[in-house]
Design a protein around this motif. Structure first.
Motif, PDB file in Angstrom:
ATOM      1  N   TYR A 136      -0.167   4.087 -10.282  1.00  0.00           N
ATOM      2  CA  TYR A 136      -0.972   2.969  -9.842  1.00  0.00           C
ATOM      3  C   TYR A 136      -1.458   3.085  -8.490  1.00  0.00           C
ATOM      4  O   TYR A 136      -0.785   3.426  -7.451  1.00  0.00           O
ATOM      5  CB  TYR A 136      -0.033   1.831 -10.216  1.00  0.00           C
ATOM      6  CG  TYR A 136      -1.101   0.410  -9.762  1.00  0.00           C
ATOM      7  CD1 TYR A 136      -1.676  -0.169 -11.055  1.00  0.00           C
ATOM      8  CD2 TYR A 136      -0.996  -0.362  -8.676  1.00  0.00           C
ATOM      9  CE1 TYR A 136      -2.481  -1.184 -10.990  1.00  0.00           C
ATOM     10  CE2 TYR A 136      -1.721  -1.237  -8.354  1.00  0.00           C
ATOM     11  CZ  TYR A 136      -2.265  -1.800  -9.699  1.00  0.00           C
ATOM     12  OH  TYR A 136      -3.273  -2.874  -9.365  1.00  0.00           O
TER      13      TYR A 136
ATOM     14  N   ASP B   3       5.995  -2.721   7.797  1.00  0.00           N
ATOM     15  CA  ASP B   3       4.870  -2.440   8.835  1.00  0.00           C
ATOM     16  C   ASP B   3       3.708  -3.621   8.834  1.00  0.00           C
ATOM     17  O   ASP B   3       4.193  -4.623   8.356  1.00  0.00           O
ATOM     18  CB  ASP B   3       4.002  -1.328   8.133  1.00  0.00           C
ATOM     19  CG  ASP B   3       3.458  -1.548   6.946  1.00  0.00           C
ATOM     20  OD1 ASP B   3       2.521  -2.663   6.521  1.00  0.00           O
ATOM     21  OD2 ASP B   3       3.579  -1.024   5.816  1.00  0.00           O
TER      22      ASP B   3
ATOM     23  N   GLY C 168      -0.898   7.922  -6.346  1.00  0.00           N
ATOM     24  CA  GLY C 168      -0.082   6.827  -7.257  1.00  0.00           C
ATOM     25  C   GLY C 168       1.030   7.190  -7.845  1.00  0.00           C
ATOM     26  O   GLY C 168       1.642   6.595  -8.501  1.00  0.00           O
ATOM     27  N   ILE C 169       1.620   8.471  -7.179  1.00  0.00           N
ATOM     28  CA  ILE C 169       2.884   8.775  -7.746  1.00  0.00           C
ATOM     29  C   ILE C 169       3.967   8.544  -6.900  1.00  0.00           C
ATOM     30  O   ILE C 169       5.157   8.239  -7.101  1.00  0.00           O
ATOM     31  CB  ILE C 169       2.895  10.432  -7.806  1.00  0.00           C
ATOM     32  CG1 ILE C 169       1.875  10.683  -8.783  1.00  0.00           C
ATOM     33  CG2 ILE C 169       4.331  10.783  -8.128  1.00  0.00           C
ATOM     34  CD1 ILE C 169       1.748  12.316  -9.028  1.00  0.00           C
TER      35      ILE C 169
HETATM   36  P1  ADP Z   1      -0.439   6.586  -2.976  1.00  0.00           P
HETATM   37  O1  ADP Z   1      -0.155   8.026  -3.565  1.00  0.00           O
HETATM   38  O2  ADP Z   1      -1.897   6.146  -3.575  1.00  0.00           O
HETATM   39  O3  ADP Z   1       0.021   6.257  -1.751  1.00  0.00           O
HETATM   40  P2  ADP Z   1       1.846   5.236  -3.879  1.00  0.00           P
HETATM   41  O4  ADP Z   1       2.628   5.233  -5.345  1.00  0.00           O
HETATM   42  O5  ADP Z   1       2.719   5.634  -2.834  1.00  0.00           O
HETATM   43  O6  ADP Z   1       0.529   6.003  -4.125  1.00  0.00           O
HETATM   44  O7  ADP Z   1       1.387   3.708  -3.431  1.00  0.00           O
HETATM   45  C1  ADP Z   1       0.825   2.905  -4.449  1.00  0.00           C
HETATM   46  C2  ADP Z   1       0.040   1.893  -3.904  1.00  0.00           C
HETATM   47  O8  ADP Z   1       0.584   0.932  -3.101  1.00  0.00           O
HETATM   48  C3  ADP Z   1      -1.109   2.724  -2.965  1.00  0.00           C
HETATM   49  O9  ADP Z   1      -2.363   2.823  -3.666  1.00  0.00           O
HETATM   50  C4  ADP Z   1      -1.235   1.449  -1.942  1.00  0.00           C
HETATM   51  O10 ADP Z   1      -2.420   0.838  -2.038  1.00  0.00           O
HETATM   52  C5  ADP Z   1      -0.185   0.665  -2.093  1.00  0.00           C
HETATM   53  N1  ADP Z   1       0.797   0.736  -0.849  1.00  0.00           N
HETATM   54  C6  ADP Z   1       1.982   1.452  -0.746  1.00  0.00           C
HETATM   55  N2  ADP Z   1       2.548   1.213   0.504  1.00  0.00           N
HETATM   56  C7  ADP Z   1       1.753   0.447   1.036  1.00  0.00           C
HETATM   57  C8  ADP Z   1       1.728  -0.103   2.454  1.00  0.00           C
HETATM   58  N3  ADP Z   1       2.844   0.333   3.413  1.00  0.00           N
HETATM   59  N4  ADP Z   1       1.013  -1.013   2.538  1.00  0.00           N
HETATM   60  C9  ADP Z   1      -0.180  -0.901   2.036  1.00  0.00           C
HETATM   61  N5  ADP Z   1      -0.232  -0.757   0.653  1.00  0.00           N
HETATM   62  C10 ADP Z   1       0.585   0.266   0.254  1.00  0.00           C
END
Ligand code: ADP
Length: 725
Positions: free
Chosen positions: A400, A382, A413-414
């Protein structure tokens, strides 16, 4: 003035010097300061007295009172002492102390031989070695000054005699040596002691410092954890609250006046929202299952193109709503990969949801697949907000979240942790590349042996071994269940006033023959005519509660194992129940397997006891029981008698019971089911509680003292924990 003196005393000290060295420098400065004051006072007094003498004798004032030699030598000493301070400041302490001791030697010997010969000035040399002891570290150095001091002392008697010969003859050398030695030994002794205490103090200080660092670190960790916890729960609640609001809204709108079609639309939305909530909860559950290996992949060959295309189609409308260009570039047509379709789908959905969430309007997202040397890769790219370097290392960690405006209100964060667990369970790998504001690229790499147009046998075998490992725990659990089903024929009496709870328990314990009772009294009636392998009872019940039932059974010497189920709020009853000798205590809600394992173990243990009873003669059994009773009474009486003493410990009790510490602990554990420390603590808490009830106005300190606890805060924390405030 005070400040001036303080700064003079501190001359030459430095922060990077050890405490000990700074102390010595300060001491040398004090010596110089005090001595120069004494010299000045002496000089002024001498001149003043002479002047008064001249005036009194009505002589012409001839300035004879002013003895130039005397004046100069004193001023010279003062200058030398000021020199010591300067050397301390600009050269170093090492030379400062040598100058001081040289001045000391020179001034006293000069005074003893020339200024006031015969007035015992040489006795000042007694101070030479004590001064050296306080300024030097090496023993040989102060011994050297002891000898020098002694020789200088002898100078006016033998080397440059100023005393009459008969006086010199009378000087008893041995006695003088003794005086020098005694003074030397005394000061040396105090110095040694002082050094020892200082070392101890330094050790203590280091310990306190390191404890402080540990405490600070723990505090920071706790703070972080607590921040994370609240953030996590706020977000999670938020995620659940949205579908809930929708469900509520549509449910309220459902009127049966509307056409079937309209109602159907609304119920579809309700179902979808329920599903979403279910999915959130499921990912949390799945994640913990994956991480604890209680997980089984059900893999099969799946065409990657159609699999990803399905996701592409599902997400297309969502991306177009945000006006995001969404592309699917597949270069792997007709390729199969070995995956658990349902699970792997969750991983891809997570990655696409993140891309949707973190890519702004008018952005672009693409799914790319291509072959690599090692196998095949799936990329989800993306051009959204991206992730900076420090966060990139952590995003796959459980819970996290990168701190930004979007995650403030969304997510838990899961997602990525779950995705990574799924990918790893398949033996694939995932990695992320990104830089802030430039977007992200998540790549899943699939090794060659998991891809093919026709999947080869080896890879299936290999995957099966993963499945076997993952399902190992599961199998163990199933074994447990199997063994409980073998327990058919074992009889359990379930005592609970709640009809639905009894029905539920019956369902869980389907491997056993169940008899139901509604309360303690009912249970006692049933027990009059029947024997059971186990009694499972609730704690709070009308008519007769669990505690009274257990007491009654124990009175009747009924040895059937008892497990008590209780709501957490009944926690304070736990100990009194355990003391009555029950076999298990489970909090509601409990895990089914926990209950099953507890029941199985208790029944097995009961069987062993029964076997032991059968094999052991009644006399031996009786004497064993008597011994246990006596032991119990003896130890409890002793504890209650000494409860107000803070010195009541395992050691004092083992001394009283005339057994070793370990034997005492073993016996107490076997007979009373607790460790000795728990026994003491419980007795203290119970007494404190009774005192509080008896005299609500008693101060906390009084109560703490009455139960032998010095730390009042600790006692009341424990009391509140146990009995509530
Ligand atoms: P969340 O439920 O917060 O989305 P994730 O485990 O899916 O938790 O993602 C962890 C962190 O990684 C998110 O808080 C986000 O900041 C970052 N993140 C994940 N995917 C992307 C992405 N495509 N672009 C920007 N940041 C991302």
């Amino acid at each position: 003035m005070k400040k001036v003196y303080e700064s003079i005393i501190a001359t030459g000290t430095k922060n990077n010097f050890s405490n000990n060295l700074n102390k010595k420098i300060r001491l040398l400065n004090i010596y110089s300061l005090v001595w120069s004051h004494i010299v000045l006072v002496f000089l002024s007094l001498e001149m003043f007295i002479n002047l008064i003498g001249e005036v009194y004798n009505k002589k012409n004032i001839s300035f004879d009172f002013f003895d130039l030699k005397y004046f100069l030598i004193h001023i010279f000493i003062v200058i030398l002492l000021i020199g010591v301070l300067f050397i301390n400041k600009y050269l170093n302490f090492k030379w400062g102390r040598i100058l001081f001791l040289s001045t000391f030697g020179f001034a006293n010997i000069y005074a003893a031989l020339f200024i006031s010969p015969g007035s015992f000035i040489e006795y000042y040399f007694l101070l030479m070695s004590p001064i050296a002891i306080t300024l030097f570290e090496k023993k040989s150095t102060y011994l050297f000054f002891l000898v020098i001091g002694f020789l200088l002392f002898l100078t006016p008697y033998y080397f440059y005699p100023v005393y009459p010969p008969d006086f010199v003859e009378r000087l008893l050398i041995l006695e003088t040596v003794c005086i020098f030695l005694v003074l030397y030994l005394l000061v040396n002794y105090f110095k040694k002691n002082n050094t020892k205490f200082e070392k101890l103090l330094a050790l203590e200080r280091d310990k306190v410092l390191s404890d402080k660092i540990i405490l600070e670190r723990q505090e920071a960790e706790l703070r972080e954890l607590s921040e994370f916890k609240s953030h996590f729960f706020v977000n999670l609640s938020h995620e659940i609250r949205t579908p809930l609001t929708l469900i509520q809204g549509y449910t309220n709108q459902l009127t049966f006046k509307e056409s079937d079609k309209e109602n159907k639309q609304k119920t579809t939305i309700i179902k979808e929202q329920c599903q979403q909530m279910q999915d959130i909860i499921n990912s949390i559950m799945d994640l913990s299952k994956i991480e604890s290996n209680q997980f089984q992949l059900i893999s099969s060959p799946v065409n990657i193109n159609s699999f990803l295309d399905k996701h592409y189609t599902n997400f297309q409308s969502l991306f177009s709503e945000k006006n995001i260009a969404f592309l699917f570039n597949d270069k792997t047509i007709k390729t199969n990969i070995l995956i658990d379709e349902e699970l792997f789908s969750k991983a891809i959905t997570n990655l696409l949801s993140n891309a949707l969430k973190f890519t702004p309007i008018n952005g672009s997202v693409s799914i790319n697949t291509s072959f690599t040397k090692e196998g095949l890769k799936i990329e989800i790219i993306d051009n959204g907000i991206g992730i900076n370097k420090e966060d990139l290392e952590n995003i796959f960690k459980r819970f996290y979240q990168v701190k930004n405006d979007i995650t403030k209100s969304q997510g838990s964060g899961i997602g990525l942790a779950f995705t990574k667990s799924i990918v790893s369970a398949h033996q694939f790998s995932i990695n992320a590349e990104s830089s802030a504001r430039k977007g992200c690229c998540f790549t899943i790499s699939i090794p060659k042996n998991f891809i093919s147009t026709s999947i080869n046998e080896d890879s299936i075998k290999e995957l099966d071994t993963v499945n076997i490992k993952n399902s190992l725990e599961d199998k163990n659990f199933k074994e447990e269940h199997k063994s409980t089903s073998k327990q058919k024929g074992k009889k359990i009496l379930v005592v609970d006033d709640h009809d639905q709870m009894r029905t539920y328990l019956k369902k869980v314990l389907k491997g056993y023959t169940i008899t139901e009772a509604k309360n303690g009294e009912d249970a006692l009636n049933i027990l009059k005519e029947n024997n059971f392998d186990l009694i499972l009872t609730d704690y709070m019940m009308p008519v007769m509660d669990g505690e009274t039932l257990v007491k009654e059974l124990k009175k009747q010497q009924n040895k059937t194992p008892i497990i008590v189920l209780t709501a957490r709020t009944d926690q304070h009853g736990k100990l009194s129940m355990l003391r009555l000798g029950i076999d298990g205590y489970l909090h509601k809600p409990f895990m089914e397997e926990e209950l099953l394992i507890n029941i199985k173990n208790s029944i097995n243990l009961y069987k062993n006891v029964k076997d032991f009873d059968k094999k052991t003669s009644p006399e031996v059994l009786k004497s064993l029981n008597e011994y246990a009773d006596k032991f119990n009474t003896k130890i409890t009486t002793y504890i209650n008698k000494n409860i107000d003493s803070p010195l009541l410990t395992v050691d004092t009790i083992s001394e009283y019971m005339k057994v070793s510490r370990s034997t005492l602990n073993r016996k107490v554990k076997t007979i009373l089911g607790q460790t000795v420390n728990q026994l003491i603590q419980e007795a203290r808490l119970e007494k404190a509680r009774n005192l509080r009830i008896k005299d609500p106005f008693a101060s906390k300190k009084q109560i703490a003292e009455a139960v032998g606890i010095t730390n009042t805060t600790y006692l009341f924390e424990k009391l509140n924990e146990r009995y509530g405030s």
